[in-house]
Design a protein around this motif. Structure first.
Motif, mmCIF file in Angstrom:
data_model
loop_
_atom_site.group_PDB
_atom_site.id
_atom_site.type_symbol
_atom_site.label_atom_id
_atom_site.label_comp_id
_atom_site.label_asym_id
_atom_site.label_seq_id
_atom_site.Cartn_x
_atom_site.Cartn_y
_atom_site.Cartn_z
ATOM 1 N N UNK A 1 0.836 -1.208 0.000
ATOM 2 C CA UNK A 1 0.000 0.000 0.000
ATOM 3 C C UNK A 1 0.865 1.249 0.000
ATOM 4 N N UNK A 9 13.271 3.803 6.089
ATOM 5 C CA UNK A 9 12.884 2.396 6.181
ATOM 6 C C UNK A 9 13.791 1.638 7.152
ATOM 7 N N UNK A 33 -1.560 6.291 14.382
ATOM 8 C CA UNK A 33 -1.107 5.395 15.450
ATOM 9 C C UNK A 33 0.363 5.040 15.260
ATOM 10 N N UNK A 35 2.924 1.868 16.417
ATOM 11 C CA UNK A 35 3.030 0.527 16.990
ATOM 12 C C UNK A 35 4.506 0.123 17.029
ATOM 13 N N UNK A 37 6.716 -3.424 16.849
ATOM 14 C CA UNK A 37 6.624 -4.840 16.549
ATOM 15 C C UNK A 37 7.967 -5.494 16.816
ATOM 16 N N UNK A 43 1.758 -7.053 17.928
ATOM 17 C CA UNK A 43 1.973 -5.612 17.756
ATOM 18 C C UNK A 43 1.546 -4.882 19.027
ATOM 19 N N UNK A 88 10.691 -3.171 14.805
ATOM 20 C CA UNK A 88 10.050 -2.542 13.649
ATOM 21 C C UNK A 88 8.976 -1.600 14.193
ATOM 22 N N UNK A 90 5.849 0.658 13.362
ATOM 23 C CA UNK A 90 4.824 0.780 12.332
ATOM 24 C C UNK A 90 3.900 1.946 12.628
ATOM 25 N N UNK A 94 -6.449 5.668 10.307
ATOM 26 C CA UNK A 94 -7.807 5.204 10.062
ATOM 27 C C UNK A 94 -8.772 6.373 10.178
ATOM 28 N N UNK A 104 -7.620 0.039 10.159
ATOM 29 C CA UNK A 104 -6.378 0.792 10.067
ATOM 30 C C UNK A 104 -5.580 0.327 8.854
ATOM 31 N N UNK A 105 -4.909 1.303 8.246
ATOM 32 C CA UNK A 105 -4.019 1.029 7.127
ATOM 33 C C UNK A 105 -2.602 1.328 7.586
ATOM 34 N N UNK A 106 -1.687 0.400 7.323
ATOM 35 C CA UNK A 106 -0.330 0.486 7.846
ATOM 36 C C UNK A 106 0.681 0.923 6.798
ATOM 37 N N UNK A 107 1.729 1.588 7.280
ATOM 38 C CA UNK A 107 2.914 1.810 6.473
ATOM 39 C C UNK A 107 3.805 0.576 6.521
ATOM 40 N N UNK A 108 4.933 0.643 5.820
ATOM 41 C CA UNK A 108 5.850 -0.497 5.782
ATOM 42 C C UNK A 108 6.854 -0.515 6.929
#
Lengths: 115, 114
Positions: A1, A9, A33, A35, A37, A43, A88, A90, A94, A104-108
């Motif tokens: 996405x 990164x 948000x 998070x 990981x 998460x 990681x 994240x 949303x 929710x839509x996450x980044x990489x």
């Protein structure tokens, strides 16, 4: 996405450094948000911002400092981190509504390593 | 706090086999979500479930929202190598004061042998 973009990164830093993680969402959402990981752990929610106001801080150490200057951008400022902070990180966004919330839509993510 | 138990923790299957994984909760959720995470990437939403008993498909994926609102399962039919990854369930409460927070399961690591 590509709706949620995180930079950098990858990040390697010493325990005495200061750095910032950046997140930008292009989805017109009103909540963002952070998070953490870690390997073999679910998460962990760190911070929640709704309409640019911090609404939750899940007992995160003060060496992590979030900032949300507008609804599209979210930062995580880091200073004097510990080796156990390697993980990681994240970012997600949303659309929060009074009666229902959207997924929710996450980044990489940013892969953070503390030396 | 709320906890989700996701099982199995890992699966090793042959290409073409069907896969099933599930999540159970100690409390009720209003929404169940299933995400997949590939190495080096963030979780990507696969299926969202909003009503108890709801059964939803997305290609070869099928997920159901349990009647008790405390569980959900995800099935993958006729697995292919690109199904490899970590699958997460997540529960979400409705209402503005929950701010869309998610509670995640521990993840199911799926390996598909050609």
């Amino acid at each position: 996405e590509t709706g949620v973009t995180q930079t950098p990164r990858h990040l390697v830093m010493g325990m005495t450094n200061k750095k910032s993680l950046k997140c930008e969402q292009h989805l017109g959402h009103n909540a963002m948000y952070w998070y953490k990981q870690s390997a073999k752990k679910p998460l962990e929610l760190m911070f929640v911002y709704s309409l640019e106001e911090r609404v939750e801080n899940n007992s995160v150490p003060s060496r992590f400092s979030p900032e949300c200057p507008n609804s599209s951008h979210l930062f995580l400022h880091l200073h004097t981190l510990q080796p156990e902070d390697s993980a990681l990180y994240l970012c997600a966004s949303s659309q929060v509504q009074s009666r229902s919330n959207q997924p929710q839509h996450f980044g990489d993510g940013t892969r953070l390593s503390i030396l | 706090g709320q906890q989700l138990n996701q099982s199995p923790q890992s699966m090793f299957i042959q290409e073409g086999e069907d896969v099933s994984m599930n999540c159970t909760s100690s409390s009720i959720f209003n929404t169940w979500l299933w995400y997949k995470q590939d190495p080096g990437e963030g979780p990507v939403l696969l299926i969202a479930l909003y009503k108890a008993g709801e059964l939803t498909s997305n290609g070869r994926l099928t997920a159901q929202f349990g009647i008790t609102r405390k569980d959900s399962f995800l099935n993958i039919s006729a697995s292919i190598p690109s199904d490899v990854g970590i699958y997460f369930c997540a529960g979400q409460l409705a209402g503005g004061t929950s701010y869309g927070k998610l509670t995640f399961g521990q993840g199911t690591i799926l390996t598909v042998h050609p």
